[in-house]
Design an enzyme around this catalytic site. Structure first.
Site, PDB file in Angstrom:
ATOM      1  N   GLY A  49      45.225 -18.487   8.649  1.00  0.00           N
ATOM      2  CA  GLY A  49      45.318 -19.172   7.270  1.00  0.00           C
ATOM      3  C   GLY A  49      44.174 -19.930   7.389  1.00  0.00           C
ATOM      4  O   GLY A  49      42.927 -19.572   7.631  1.00  0.00           O
ATOM      5  N   GLU A  50      44.258 -21.202   7.118  1.00  0.00           N
ATOM      6  CA  GLU A  50      43.393 -22.174   6.871  1.00  0.00           C
ATOM      7  C   GLU A  50      43.635 -23.299   7.961  1.00  0.00           C
ATOM      8  O   GLU A  50      44.626 -24.037   7.661  1.00  0.00           O
ATOM      9  CB  GLU A  50      43.169 -22.519   5.607  1.00  0.00           C
ATOM     10  CG  GLU A  50      41.866 -23.392   5.352  1.00  0.00           C
ATOM     11  CD  GLU A  50      40.649 -22.700   5.505  1.00  0.00           C
ATOM     12  OE1 GLU A  50      40.504 -21.415   5.341  1.00  0.00           O
ATOM     13  OE2 GLU A  50      39.751 -23.523   6.142  1.00  0.00           O
ATOM     14  N   SER A  51      42.746 -23.452   8.993  1.00  0.00           N
ATOM     15  CA  SER A  51      43.261 -24.277  10.038  1.00  0.00           C
ATOM     16  C   SER A  51      43.355 -26.012   9.688  1.00  0.00           C
ATOM     17  O   SER A  51      44.348 -26.549  10.098  1.00  0.00           O
ATOM     18  CB  SER A  51      42.540 -24.284  11.144  1.00  0.00           C
ATOM     19  OG  SER A  51      41.214 -24.505  11.011  1.00  0.00           O
ATOM     20  N   CYS A  81      43.712 -16.548  15.007  1.00  0.00           N
ATOM     21  CA  CYS A  81      42.769 -17.125  14.079  1.00  0.00           C
ATOM     22  C   CYS A  81      42.783 -18.536  13.793  1.00  0.00           C
ATOM     23  O   CYS A  81      42.641 -19.495  14.687  1.00  0.00           O
ATOM     24  CB  CYS A  81      42.861 -16.077  12.859  1.00  0.00           C
ATOM     25  SG  CYS A  81      41.113 -16.226  11.889  1.00  0.00           S
ATOM     26  N   ARG A 113      34.638 -22.717  14.500  1.00  0.00           N
ATOM     27  CA  ARG A 113      35.178 -22.383  13.082  1.00  0.00           C
ATOM     28  C   ARG A 113      34.185 -21.327  12.397  1.00  0.00           C
ATOM     29  O   ARG A 113      33.003 -21.560  12.462  1.00  0.00           O
ATOM     30  CB  ARG A 113      35.511 -23.305  12.216  1.00  0.00           C
ATOM     31  CG  ARG A 113      36.905 -23.959  12.719  1.00  0.00           C
ATOM     32  CD  ARG A 113      37.285 -25.067  12.150  1.00  0.00           C
ATOM     33  NE  ARG A 113      37.872 -24.480  10.453  1.00  0.00           N
ATOM     34  CZ  ARG A 113      37.756 -25.164   9.498  1.00  0.00           C
ATOM     35  NH1 ARG A 113      37.269 -26.300   9.234  1.00  0.00           N
ATOM     36  NH2 ARG A 113      37.932 -24.475   8.227  1.00  0.00           N
ATOM     37  N   ILE A 145      38.801 -12.129  10.352  1.00  0.00           N
ATOM     38  CA  ILE A 145      38.604 -12.674   8.940  1.00  0.00           C
ATOM     39  C   ILE A 145      38.128 -14.233   9.174  1.00  0.00           C
ATOM     40  O   ILE A 145      38.897 -14.961   9.472  1.00  0.00           O
ATOM     41  CB  ILE A 145      39.934 -12.795   8.128  1.00  0.00           C
ATOM     42  CG1 ILE A 145      40.732 -11.231   8.170  1.00  0.00           C
ATOM     43  CG2 ILE A 145      39.835 -13.293   6.771  1.00  0.00           C
ATOM     44  CD1 ILE A 145      41.953 -11.221   7.387  1.00  0.00           C
ATOM     45  N   ARG A 146      36.795 -14.306   8.553  1.00  0.00           N
ATOM     46  CA  ARG A 146      36.369 -15.722   8.612  1.00  0.00           C
ATOM     47  C   ARG A 146      36.679 -16.308  10.085  1.00  0.00           C
ATOM     48  O   ARG A 146      37.177 -17.550  10.237  1.00  0.00           O
ATOM     49  CB  ARG A 146      36.877 -16.828   7.592  1.00  0.00           C
ATOM     50  CG  ARG A 146      36.480 -16.152   6.033  1.00  0.00           C
ATOM     51  CD  ARG A 146      36.760 -17.057   5.099  1.00  0.00           C
ATOM     52  NE  ARG A 146      35.909 -18.202   5.366  1.00  0.00           N
ATOM     53  CZ  ARG A 146      36.407 -19.604   5.008  1.00  0.00           C
ATOM     54  NH1 ARG A 146      37.692 -19.817   4.903  1.00  0.00           N
ATOM     55  NH2 ARG A 146      35.482 -20.636   5.122  1.00  0.00           N
ATOM     56  N   HIS A 181      43.291 -10.856  14.136  1.00  0.00           N
ATOM     57  CA  HIS A 181      44.397 -10.681  13.668  1.00  0.00           C
ATOM     58  C   HIS A 181      45.271  -9.479  13.976  1.00  0.00           C
ATOM     59  O   HIS A 181      44.989  -8.376  13.332  1.00  0.00           O
ATOM     60  CB  HIS A 181      44.475 -10.704  12.184  1.00  0.00           C
ATOM     61  CG  HIS A 181      44.091 -11.887  11.275  1.00  0.00           C
ATOM     62  ND1 HIS A 181      45.118 -12.809  10.678  1.00  0.00           N
ATOM     63  CD2 HIS A 181      43.171 -12.530  11.289  1.00  0.00           C
ATOM     64  CE1 HIS A 181      44.440 -13.744  10.198  1.00  0.00           C
ATOM     65  NE2 HIS A 181      43.043 -13.603  10.511  1.00  0.00           N
ATOM     66  N   GLU A 183      48.142  -8.485  13.467  1.00  0.00           N
ATOM     67  CA  GLU A 183      49.502  -8.224  12.816  1.00  0.00           C
ATOM     68  C   GLU A 183      48.599  -7.243  11.776  1.00  0.00           C
ATOM     69  O   GLU A 183      49.705  -6.662  11.076  1.00  0.00           O
ATOM     70  CB  GLU A 183      50.079  -9.506  12.300  1.00  0.00           C
ATOM     71  CG  GLU A 183      49.532 -10.169  11.105  1.00  0.00           C
ATOM     72  CD  GLU A 183      48.232 -10.987  11.779  1.00  0.00           C
ATOM     73  OE1 GLU A 183      47.938 -11.073  13.094  1.00  0.00           O
ATOM     74  OE2 GLU A 183      47.635 -11.839  10.728  1.00  0.00           O
TER      75      GLU A 183
HETATM   76  N1  GLN Z   1      38.205 -19.837   8.798  1.00  0.00           N
HETATM   77  C1  GLN Z   1      39.784 -20.232   8.999  1.00  0.00           C
HETATM   78  C2  GLN Z   1      39.652 -21.562   9.344  1.00  0.00           C
HETATM   79  O1  GLN Z   1      38.817 -21.948   9.912  1.00  0.00           O
HETATM   80  C3  GLN Z   1      40.407 -19.129   9.717  1.00  0.00           C
HETATM   81  C4  GLN Z   1      40.664 -17.959   9.185  1.00  0.00           C
HETATM   82  C5  GLN Z   1      41.815 -17.175   9.463  1.00  0.00           C
HETATM   83  O2  GLN Z   1      42.855 -17.663  10.076  1.00  0.00           O
HETATM   84  N2  GLN Z   1      41.769 -15.810   9.129  1.00  0.00           N
HETATM   85  O3  GLN Z   1      40.716 -22.284   9.357  1.00  0.00           O
END
Ligand code: GLN
Length: 208
Positions: A49-51, A81, A113, A145-146, A181, A183
């Site tokens: 998600g977004e940390s 992630c 990150r 993903i990112r 990921h 999953e």
């Molecule tokens: N880029 C996100 C972060 O820095 C992490 C991305 C992800 O969980 N797929 O939190």
């Protein structure tokens, strides 16, 4: 043995797929948002998600202590992630947003990150992780993903997998973290591995 109870932190991000995957492997998996939903579980997954958002919500929902207590009890925790970032003791960022975000500090690593850069925001690849696939086994599929990269690991941290020389999967005792990921692929071996760590922890707890 009864089904292991696995809490998947359900505050933000990609938690449904983890629940489906764990349920498919015979675990009792559910989305957790309350301290007691964490404390009654045998293991916890912190999803992607977004940390920064997950960190803030952990503070707002008063969950930092219950997760740290679960870890003190030796319960397995796996962060994917953003979940890996939230578990780390030290965070750096390749974007302008630096430091200052709440973290659990349970994995002795420095994590960077968004470290694969903007051009390759997301990609799928295979990686070697012999501890999971066996030596010479079919490589793991992994979706990034990112994604973060683990830049440094403490003495008690084992590297489970790297991608192009970058550390992307680590374990410290019963805390696991991956940049990718698992999953989002058809490959359920990483979740199986996590459930095997949970099984081992349950045996240890019952023997005491
Ligand atoms: N880029 C996100 C972060 O820095 C992490 C991305 C992800 O969980 N797929 O939190």
């Amino acid at each position: 043995m009864s089904k292991p109870k696995i809490a998947v932190l359900g505050l933000q991000g990609d938690f449904h797929k983890h629940i489906e995957r764990l349920a498919g492997l015979g675990a009792h998996a559910y989305a957790a948002r309350l301290p007691e939903e964490i404390s009654e579980a045998d293991g916890l997954i912190i999803p992607g998600g977004e940390s920064t958002t997950i960190g803030k919500l952990l503070v707002r929902y008063n969950l930092l202590d219950s997760i740290r207590t679960a870890s003190d009890f030796g319960k397995p925790i796996y962060g994917t992630c953003a979940g890996l970032i939230v578990l780390a003791t030290r965070i750096t960022s390749s974007t302008s947003e630096r430091g200052g975000q709440p973290t659990l500090g349970l994995l002795d690593i420095t994590v960077s990150r968004n470290a694969f850069g903007r051009q390759i925001d997301s990609f799928e690849s295979t990686i070697d992780a012999p501890i999971i696939t066996g030596v010479g086994g079919k490589p793991l599929s992994a979706v990034f993903i990112r994604a973060p990269i683990v830049e440094e690991v403490g003495n008690n941290v084992q590297v489970l997998a790297s991608y192009n020389g970058n550390i992307v999967f680590v374990r410290q005792d019963r805390i696991l973290g991956s940049s990718f990921h698992p999953e989002l692929t058809d490959d359920d071996r990483v979740h199986q591995y996590f459930l095997s760590v949970v099984d081992e922890s349950l045996v240890t707890v019952t023997q005491h």
